[in-house]
Write a protein that holds these residues in place. Structure first.
Motif, short mmCIF file in Angstrom:
data_model
loop_
_atom_site.label_atom_id
_atom_site.label_comp_id
_atom_site.label_asym_id
_atom_site.label_seq_id
_atom_site.Cartn_x
_atom_site.Cartn_y
_atom_site.Cartn_z
N GLU A 141 -18.49 0.17 -3.04
CA GLU A 141 -19.33 -0.95 -3.46
C GLU A 141 -18.96 -1.41 -4.88
O GLU A 141 -18.89 -2.62 -5.15
CB GLU A 141 -20.80 -0.54 -3.43
N MET A 142 -18.71 -0.46 -5.77
CA MET A 142 -18.32 -0.80 -7.13
C MET A 142 -16.99 -1.54 -7.14
O MET A 142 -16.82 -2.53 -7.87
CB MET A 142 -18.22 0.48 -7.98
N VAL A 143 -16.06 -1.08 -6.31
CA VAL A 143 -14.74 -1.74 -6.24
C VAL A 143 -14.89 -3.15 -5.69
O VAL A 143 -14.31 -4.11 -6.22
CB VAL A 143 -13.78 -0.91 -5.36
N ASN A 144 -15.69 -3.30 -4.62
CA ASN A 144 -15.86 -4.62 -4.00
C ASN A 144 -16.57 -5.59 -4.94
O ASN A 144 -16.26 -6.79 -4.96
CB ASN A 144 -16.64 -4.48 -2.69
N GLU A 145 -17.56 -5.09 -5.71
CA GLU A 145 -18.26 -5.95 -6.67
C GLU A 145 -17.31 -6.46 -7.75
O GLU A 145 -17.36 -7.62 -8.13
CB GLU A 145 -19.41 -5.18 -7.32
N GLU A 146 -16.43 -5.58 -8.23
CA GLU A 146 -15.47 -5.99 -9.26
C GLU A 146 -14.44 -6.96 -8.68
O GLU A 146 -14.03 -7.93 -9.34
CB GLU A 146 -14.77 -4.77 -9.85
N LEU A 147 -14.04 -6.70 -7.44
CA LEU A 147 -13.10 -7.61 -6.78
C LEU A 147 -13.72 -9.00 -6.64
O LEU A 147 -13.08 -10.02 -6.94
CB LEU A 147 -12.73 -7.06 -5.40
N GLU A 148 -14.99 -9.05 -6.24
CA GLU A 148 -15.68 -10.33 -6.10
C GLU A 148 -15.81 -11.03 -7.46
O GLU A 148 -15.66 -12.25 -7.56
CB GLU A 148 -17.06 -10.12 -5.49
N ARG A 149 -16.09 -10.24 -8.50
CA ARG A 149 -16.21 -10.81 -9.84
C ARG A 149 -14.90 -11.46 -10.26
O ARG A 149 -14.89 -12.56 -10.83
CB ARG A 149 -16.60 -9.72 -10.84
#
Length: 468
Positions: A141-149
């Motif tokens: 989730e942390m990786v996906n949130e940063e990717l989206e950012r």
């Protein structure tokens, strides 16, 4: 010949008495008179031809006092140096009456000073410190949130007529209002750009269909949930943890509505993010992001261990202080700060008394670091300060500098910073502190503990709140 004696006043608090004989200061006084007569410029007399009697009458008293005080200072410094007496600050005068100094009647004089002795102490065994080394879980989730950012940051924005969905971007102006709903003239007014999904569900629903120029009234604690308040409140200059913050009301004026189109995951995007790297696919990008997130939280965890080291050393190192002397020294400093070109407001005795615990705690850390530096020969070299200045410049410029050798202006900048005394002292202190903790980290054995990022951030926040 001058004599110096020492006697105890209290814990680590001593009195030094100096008896100065005529022979200790008269030769110096007479020499000062002769030198002054050579350069004195007095109307009616040629330079160097002013009668010594006139010089003595006009300038003798002040030169006499200066010479006696200089001789006293010399004797005190010599005594402390010879006997290797390690003191705080400088000796403070005690019971000294300068009016008794009479150029017409030279004689033996007694002067008295108080000194505060630096204590001997032993550092606690860092290997016995019960410390925790936190291992922060890096989730998908942390990786996906940063990717989206990153996709949003480098995405394309298109204008929209009205708010249609959670991915709409709203340019808004926060205008603080009072209980009557009217805008407060000197209240908070701040522009921001927010995704619609940052608002709480009820407010988000109210925003749907709104256009540029429309206004809604919000209560901060209702319009945003806790996670969003973490960045909204500071941007408005507010403390999220204060109860009054959530009760503040604002007019939210919409100035523009847009739709953010996320950046496509392709090789062009990968190269833009990490030029010259081996990131070629979406999976490579996620792995790189995960590595950077890991490094970030590892650094935060290390900072937390260093904070534990600091508190262990301060809390478990037993040091006695000459509190009576240090209090007198603070009072003297307070008096001196009210003089000069930039006088400071006077502090009351109650204010000084209240500051003593904090002052002693800071002094304790200073003594601890001095001991660690001395016993472990920790040094900071000029080259290390130069490298520090260079790295600061690189970070400021976004690390896009190229080879230093090819850019003479960078070398000139660093040379200029090395001539700035305040900068060099600050850099020296930061590098020395860094080395102290690096040394301490080799001595401790933290017990590992897994923790999620939210819980770790909460732990750090609560600790900082407790110590402020």
């Amino acid at each position: 010949m001058a004599t110096v004696t020492q006697e105890k006043i209290g814990p680590l608090h001593e009195k030094i008495s100096v008896t100065l004989d005529k022979a200790d200061y008269l030769p110096g006084f007479e020499k000062s008179l002769k030198e002054y007569s050579k350069k004195a410029n007095i109307p009616g007399f040629r330079p160097g031809k002013v009668p010594s009697g006139l010089i003595k009458k006009m300038y003798g008293p002040s030169l006499f006092v200066d010479e006696v005080l200089r001789s006293i200072d010399k004797e005190v410094v010599q005594y402390l140096d010879t006997n290797k007496i390690n003191i705080f600050a400088q000796p403070l005068p005690l019971e000294n009456d300068l009016t008794k100094l009479d150029v017409s009647n030279p004689q033996a004089y007694d002067f008295h000073f108080e000194i505060g002795l630096k204590p001997d102490f032993k550092l606690p065994d860092l290997a016995k410190a019960a410390l925790t080394g936190y291992n922060i879980d890096i989730t998908d989730e942390m990786v996906n949130e940063e990717l989206e950012r990153l996709q949003n940051r480098y995405g394309n924005m298109t204008d929209k007529e009205a708010v249609e969905g959670d991915d709409n971007v709203l340019n808004v102006t926060f205008e603080e209002t009072g209980a009557d709903g009217a805008v407060i003239e000197d209240g908070i007014k701040k522009e921001n750009s927010l995704l619609a999904k940052y608002f709480a569900p009820k407010t988000r629903k109210e925003l749907m269909g709104k256009k540029a120029g429309d206004t809604i009234t919000i209560k901060l604690g209702d319009a945003f949930e806790e996670k969003e308040l973490d960045f909204i409140a500071p941007d408005l200059g507010l403390n999220k943890d204060e109860a009054a913050t959530k009760d503040k009301t604002f007019n939210l004026v919409i100035t523009k509505v847009g739709l953010l189109e996320k950046r496509e995951l392709n090789e062009e995007f990968f190269t833009q993010l990490y030029p010259g790297s081996d990131v070629k696919t979406a999976d490579d990008l996620k792995a790189k992001i995960k590595e950077e997130i890991f490094n970030y939280w590892a650094a935060q965890s290390r900072n937390q261990v260093q904070d534990q080291i600091f508190h262990y050393l301060v809390d478990d190192t037993k040091i006695e202080f000459p509190e009576a002397f240090l209090k007198n020294w603070l009072i003297t400093q307070n008096s001196q700060q009210q003089e000069g070109e930039n006088p400071q407001p006077a502090k009351t005795a109650e204010q000084i008394e209240a500051e003593i615990p904090t002052f002693l705690n800071q002094l304790k850390w200073t003594l601890i670091t001095e001991k660690i530096v001395a016993e472990n020969e920790i040094q900071v070299t000029p080259d290390e300060i130069r490298d520090f200045a260079k790295q600061q410049l690189f970070q400021y410029m976004g690390n896009n500098m190229g080879p230093v050798e090819d850019q003479p202006w960078i070398v000139d900048y660093i040379n200029k910073m090395m001539k700035d005394r305040k900068y060099v002292e600050d850099a020296y202190g930061r590098l020395q502190s860094q080395k102290i903790f690096e040394w301490a980290e080799t001595k401790v054995r933290p017990k590992g503990k897994s923790i999620n990022a939210d819980d770790f951030a909460k732990l750090v926040s609560e600790h900082q709140h407790h110590h402020h």
